[in-house]
Design an enzyme around this catalytic site. Structure first.
Site, mmCIF file in Angstrom:
data_model
loop_
_atom_site.group_PDB
_atom_site.id
_atom_site.type_symbol
_atom_site.label_atom_id
_atom_site.label_comp_id
_atom_site.label_asym_id
_atom_site.label_seq_id
_atom_site.Cartn_x
_atom_site.Cartn_y
_atom_site.Cartn_z
ATOM 1 N N HIS A 291 7.982 0.290 1.814
ATOM 2 C CA HIS A 291 7.859 -1.067 2.322
ATOM 3 C C HIS A 291 6.633 -1.766 1.758
ATOM 4 O O HIS A 291 5.691 -1.126 1.303
ATOM 5 C CB HIS A 291 7.765 -1.065 3.856
ATOM 6 N N GLN B 278 4.183 -5.644 2.341
ATOM 7 C CA GLN B 278 3.780 -6.569 3.396
ATOM 8 C C GLN B 278 3.468 -7.936 2.809
ATOM 9 O O GLN B 278 3.247 -8.063 1.608
ATOM 10 C CB GLN B 278 2.519 -6.049 4.100
ATOM 11 N N ASN C 17 0.863 -1.168 0.000
ATOM 12 C CA ASN C 17 0.000 0.000 0.000
ATOM 13 C C ASN C 17 0.901 1.220 0.000
ATOM 14 O O ASN C 17 1.881 1.272 0.748
ATOM 15 C CB ASN C 17 -0.877 0.051 1.257
#
Ligand SMILES: [Zn+2]
Ligand SMILES: [Zn+2]
Ligand SMILES: [Zn+2]
Length: 322
Positions: free
Chosen positions: A143, A145, A130
């Protein structure tokens, strides 16, 4: 503190209830827990993955807070939630990562997918990112996930069901057929290299939605050869650069990997792909999921897929010229 899975008997799907997530940090302005030496990470790192401190799914969950029955089923929220830091550079947009680093990221995704799929409680490995405040991201450090689910999530189930039905009826892969149609038309293709093809789907639901497919029929990341992995990295970088070029600012997006489940069953009719969505439909325009989308499940698109493809093709990146 409560964390569990509750079954929706009306829609036939699990909901994750995890109230620990209420305590997540919200956009800390002064200190980033993901920068080197931060709360979560080593003093020095290149690419690093670790388990989320505020997980929706846990390796060793407690018993559910409430007793279920055959209608209101309740399960422990067993699974794994990982965070993957792309770089130690806080302000670097993912589109600006070196190609070699993007290639290394692909290797890390392959590695995490392999590792997480070894757990018998893991049925589905979901890799995603996201990006952007409007998407709801609480930390801007680059980053992604990974959720290792104890069930196959509903959107994947729907894709699997349709693909299986098509395979039964026609004896071929539904996704390969979509690729054939897109290549024959060309109207919605935004980028293509030796191994991959990216297009705005005929049936896009979100602004500037892009689907990226390997041309070869493969079920998940692990099936990609060395060249294909490099081409995947290149394709992702091109798409993200096109996104950032659309309105000359960092474009908010979601990137999700759709791979075959890892529950040991045969999914040879499935075809790995990566989907990108945004909610940004213009420089200062945001698409909200309102009554018709949220309450009826039907998406209304304000821009035609062909127009969105034209806009994205119009953004030229240096990576496309050679
Ligand atoms: Zn940071
Ligand atoms: Zn296929
Ligand atoms: Zn998909």
């Amino acid at each position: 503190v409560m964390a569990e899975l509750r079954w929706n008997p009306i829609l036939g799907e699990w909901v994750i209830v995890a109230d620990v997530r209420q305590d997540r940090p919200v956009l800390p302005r002064d200190s980033c827990p993901l920068c080197p030496g931060g709360l979560e990470v080593p003093r020095d790192y290149y690419i690093v993955s670790f388990e989320n401190r505020f997980p929706s799914l846990e390796r060793a969950p407690k018993a559910p807070s409430i007793k279920g029955d055959d209608l209101y089923r309740v399960r422990r929220n067993r699974g794994v939630c990982e965070v993957l830091l792309y770089t130690s550079e806080h302000d670097l947009a993912p589109s600006q990562l070196d190609l070699s680093r993007m290639e290394d990221l692909v290797e890390v995704w392959v590695d995490r997918h392999t590792e997480l799929s070894k757990h018998d409680f893991v049925k589905y490995v979901f890799i995603f990112e996201n990006r952007g405040e409007v998407i709801g991201v609480t930390l801007s450090h680059p980053h992604g996930q990974i959720y290792a689910f104890p069930f196959i999530p509903p959107l994947i189930r729907r894709e699997l069901r349709r693909a299986k039905l098509y395979y039964k009826r026609k004896g071929k892969c539904l996704f390969c057929e979509v690729l054939r149609r897109e290549r024959a038309s060309g109207a919605r293709i935004i980028y293509e290299n030796e191994g991959f093809i990216a297009f705005v789907p005929f049936y896009a639901r979100f602004p500037y939605e892009v689907h990226l497919y390997p041309k070869e029929h493969v079920l998940d990341l692990r099936d990609l050869g060395e060249d294909q992995r490099r081409e995947l990295a290149l394709s992702i970088k091109v798409i993200l650069q096109k996104y950032d070029g659309l309105f000359d600012e960092e474009f908010p997006y979601m990137m999700v990997f759709h791979q075959a489940p890892v529950d040991g069953k045969d999914y040879s009719y499935y075809h790995f792909h990566v989907e990108f969505y945004s909610v940004k439909r213009g420089k200062d325009k945001v698409k909200y999921l309102a009554g018709v989308e949220s309450g009826a499940g039907t998406f209304i698109l304000d821009l035609s897929p062909e127009r969105m493809a034209q806009d994205l093709r119009g953004v030229k990146t240096e990576l496309e010229l050679n």
